[in-house]
Scaffold this motif. Structure first.
Motif, PDB file in Angstrom:
ATOM      1  N   UNK A   1       0.830  -1.203   0.000  1.00 62.57           N
ATOM      2  CA  UNK A   1       0.000   0.000   0.000  1.00 62.57           C
ATOM      3  C   UNK A   1       0.865   1.253   0.000  1.00 62.57           C
ATOM      4  N   UNK A   2       1.959   1.202   0.787  1.00 61.03           N
ATOM      5  CA  UNK A   2       2.856   2.360   0.849  1.00 61.03           C
ATOM      6  C   UNK A   2       3.544   2.589  -0.495  1.00 61.03           C
ATOM      7  N   UNK A   3       3.934   1.486  -1.136  1.00 58.10           N
ATOM      8  CA  UNK A   3       4.591   1.608  -2.437  1.00 58.10           C
ATOM      9  C   UNK A   3       3.614   2.180  -3.475  1.00 58.10           C
ATOM     10  N   UNK A   4       2.387   1.684  -3.398  1.00 53.11           N
ATOM     11  CA  UNK A   4       1.339   2.151  -4.309  1.00 53.11           C
ATOM     12  C   UNK A   4       1.101   3.646  -4.108  1.00 53.11           C
ATOM     13  N   UNK A   5       1.104   4.061  -2.832  1.00 50.21           N
ATOM     14  CA  UNK A   5       0.890   5.483  -2.526  1.00 50.21           C
ATOM     15  C   UNK A   5       2.059   6.327  -3.033  1.00 50.21           C
ATOM     16  N   UNK A   6       3.280   5.807  -2.893  1.00 51.30           N
ATOM     17  CA  UNK A   6       4.448   6.542  -3.371  1.00 51.30           C
ATOM     18  C   UNK A   6       4.366   6.763  -4.886  1.00 51.30           C
ATOM     19  N   UNK A   7       3.864   5.744  -5.588  1.00 48.86           N
ATOM     20  CA  UNK A   7       3.708   5.864  -7.053  1.00 48.86           C
ATOM     21  C   UNK A   7       2.495   6.707  -7.419  1.00 48.86           C
ATOM     22  N   UNK A   8       1.653   7.000  -6.422  1.00 50.96           N
ATOM     23  CA  UNK A   8       0.344   7.621  -6.654  1.00 50.96           C
ATOM     24  C   UNK A   8      -0.526   6.731  -7.544  1.00 50.96           C
ATOM     25  N   UNK A   9      -0.394   5.430  -7.336  1.00 54.41           N
ATOM     26  CA  UNK A   9      -1.189   4.464  -8.099  1.00 54.41           C
ATOM     27  C   UNK A   9      -0.568   4.160  -9.451  1.00 54.41           C
ATOM     28  N   UNK A  10      -1.336   3.480 -10.283  1.00 64.33           N
ATOM     29  CA  UNK A  10      -0.901   3.158 -11.640  1.00 64.33           C
ATOM     30  C   UNK A  10      -1.250   4.325 -12.564  1.00 64.33           C
ATOM     31  N   UNK A  11      -0.902   4.170 -13.842  1.00 68.17           N
ATOM     32  CA  UNK A  11      -1.387   5.116 -14.854  1.00 68.17           C
ATOM     33  C   UNK A  11      -2.921   4.996 -14.891  1.00 68.17           C
ATOM     34  N   UNK A  12      -3.572   6.003 -15.444  1.00 73.07           N
ATOM     35  CA  UNK A  12      -5.044   6.041 -15.419  1.00 73.07           C
ATOM     36  C   UNK A  12      -5.662   4.789 -16.045  1.00 73.07           C
ATOM     37  N   UNK A  13      -5.097   4.340 -17.135  1.00 75.62           N
ATOM     38  CA  UNK A  13      -5.646   3.177 -17.842  1.00 75.62           C
ATOM     39  C   UNK A  13      -5.638   1.940 -16.947  1.00 75.62           C
ATOM     40  N   UNK A  14      -4.510   1.728 -16.255  1.00 71.66           N
ATOM     41  CA  UNK A  14      -4.415   0.527 -15.430  1.00 71.66           C
ATOM     42  C   UNK A  14      -5.132   0.682 -14.094  1.00 71.66           C
ATOM     43  N   UNK A  15      -5.377   1.902 -13.659  1.00 67.42           N
ATOM     44  CA  UNK A  15      -6.224   2.076 -12.480  1.00 67.42           C
ATOM     45  C   UNK A  15      -7.637   1.555 -12.776  1.00 67.42           C
ATOM     46  N   UNK A  16      -8.129   1.847 -13.970  1.00 67.66           N
ATOM     47  CA  UNK A  16      -9.476   1.385 -14.308  1.00 67.66           C
ATOM     48  C   UNK A  16      -9.523  -0.118 -14.544  1.00 67.66           C
TER      49      UNK A  16
ATOM     50  N   UNK B   1     -11.191  -5.562  -9.150  1.00 71.43           N
ATOM     51  CA  UNK B   1     -11.227  -5.354  -7.706  1.00 71.43           C
ATOM     52  C   UNK B   1     -12.637  -5.309  -7.144  1.00 71.43           C
ATOM     53  N   UNK B   2     -12.728  -5.305  -5.829  1.00 72.38           N
ATOM     54  CA  UNK B   2     -14.005  -5.141  -5.139  1.00 72.38           C
ATOM     55  C   UNK B   2     -13.874  -3.906  -4.250  1.00 72.38           C
ATOM     56  N   UNK B   3     -14.984  -3.399  -3.719  1.00 76.33           N
ATOM     57  CA  UNK B   3     -14.914  -2.162  -2.930  1.00 76.33           C
ATOM     58  C   UNK B   3     -13.902  -2.212  -1.787  1.00 76.33           C
ATOM     59  N   UNK B   4     -13.773  -3.365  -1.148  1.00 75.86           N
ATOM     60  CA  UNK B   4     -12.857  -3.468  -0.010  1.00 75.86           C
ATOM     61  C   UNK B   4     -11.400  -3.360  -0.452  1.00 75.86           C
ATOM     62  N   UNK B   5     -11.020  -4.147  -1.447  1.00 72.06           N
ATOM     63  CA  UNK B   5      -9.615  -4.127  -1.881  1.00 72.06           C
ATOM     64  C   UNK B   5      -9.279  -2.780  -2.510  1.00 72.06           C
ATOM     65  N   UNK B   6     -10.236  -2.194  -3.236  1.00 74.99           N
ATOM     66  CA  UNK B   6      -9.968  -0.892  -3.853  1.00 74.99           C
ATOM     67  C   UNK B   6      -9.823   0.192  -2.790  1.00 74.99           C
ATOM     68  N   UNK B   7     -10.595   0.087  -1.707  1.00 73.44           N
ATOM     69  CA  UNK B   7     -10.478   1.073  -0.635  1.00 73.44           C
ATOM     70  C   UNK B   7      -9.130   0.950   0.073  1.00 73.44           C
ATOM     71  N   UNK B   8      -8.679  -0.297   0.292  1.00 74.03           N
ATOM     72  CA  UNK B   8      -7.345  -0.520   0.848  1.00 74.03           C
ATOM     73  C   UNK B   8      -6.289   0.142  -0.023  1.00 74.03           C
ATOM     74  N   UNK B   9      -6.442  -0.038  -1.327  1.00 71.11           N
ATOM     75  CA  UNK B   9      -5.439   0.468  -2.266  1.00 71.11           C
ATOM     76  C   UNK B   9      -5.485   1.989  -2.361  1.00 71.11           C
TER      77      UNK B   9
END
Ligand SMILES: [Zn+2]
Ligand SMILES: [Zn+2]
Length: 222
Positions: free
Chosen positions: A48-63, A69-77
């Motif tokens: 989660x920390x690594x994901x936050x440092x990257x500010x997530x994936x590029x927009x395409x891969x976020x979608x 994903x499900x609401x729980x895992x997406x909220x964690x992320x």
């Protein structure tokens, strides 16, 4: 996509039913990567920390992540990413960071790890496709590349490999066009005839050959 295409093949023509092998390898790499990330993001604070440092994936891969994903895992992320953005904006608001740092921190295609998996799987599969063009062509296991990957391969192979590659793909695409035409003919109001399964699905395969797999994008400039 698993059906064979022996009935449509004539004279050792590559299969048009199986789809582009480079697209398949890339799609598999992307979804394997996303599934692994999703599992890590759901339970690992380090991920989660690594994901936050990257500010997530590029927009395409976020979608794409949202699609698996499900609401729980997406909220964690997403919670740490949102908090990281809020921290960034605080520093801008306080004047300790310039406004341009917000643009600079946006996830870039080239830096996105899923983009990297996609790129590496594509390069490897294209390399295999290039090697196959030099080998025997009567294996019966040839698959047509989509136009995007064919273009990349044609730009990369030796001049001697271009004509057989172009000829084989032209033949495959003509077979696919014939299925589309046959479907149109059978669906014409004047003579409704039952279309074969191949004909009914020809438009889907045509889209895949024209535009590549849905989970992949044009590799334009980053
Ligand atoms: Zn492809
Ligand atoms: Zn990406």
């Amino acid at each position: 996509m698993s059906r064979s295409d022996h009935n449509a093949a004539t004279g050792g023509q590559p299969s048009i039913a199986a789809g582009c092998p480079v697209c398949a390898a890339q799609s598999k790499a992307v979804f394997d990567d996303l599934v692994a990330w999703q599992a890590r993001l759901a339970r690992s604070e380090e991920a989660q920390a690594r994901f936050a440092t990257m500010r997530g994936f590029c927009a395409f891969h976020m979608w794409l992540l949202q699609q698996i994903g499900d609401p729980l895992s997406l909220s964690h992320a997403l919670a740490p990413v949102i908090e990281a953005w809020a921290d960034d904006l605080d520093t801008v608001a306080e004047g300790s960071a310039a406004a341009v740092t917000v643009a600079a921190a946006q996830p870039r295609r080239r830096a996105c790890p899923v983009c990297r998996s996609e790129r590496e799987a594509g390069a490897q599969a294209l390399h295999l496709a290039a090697a196959a063009t030099l080998g025997p062509t009567e294996s019966g296991d040839e698959r047509l590349l989509c136009m995007r990957h064919l273009a990349a391969l044609l730009a990369d192979v030796t001049p001697k490999a271009v004509p057989p590659l172009a000829r084989a793909h032209a033949a495959g695409l003509r077979a696919l066009a014939a299925q589309l035409r046959s479907y149109l003919g059978k669906r014409a109001a004047s003579r409704r005839q039952p279309a074969t399964e191949d004909e009914q699905e020809a438009w889907r395969r045509a889209l895949l050959f024209v535009a590549g797999a849905r989970a992949l994008r044009d590799e334009g400039p980053p």
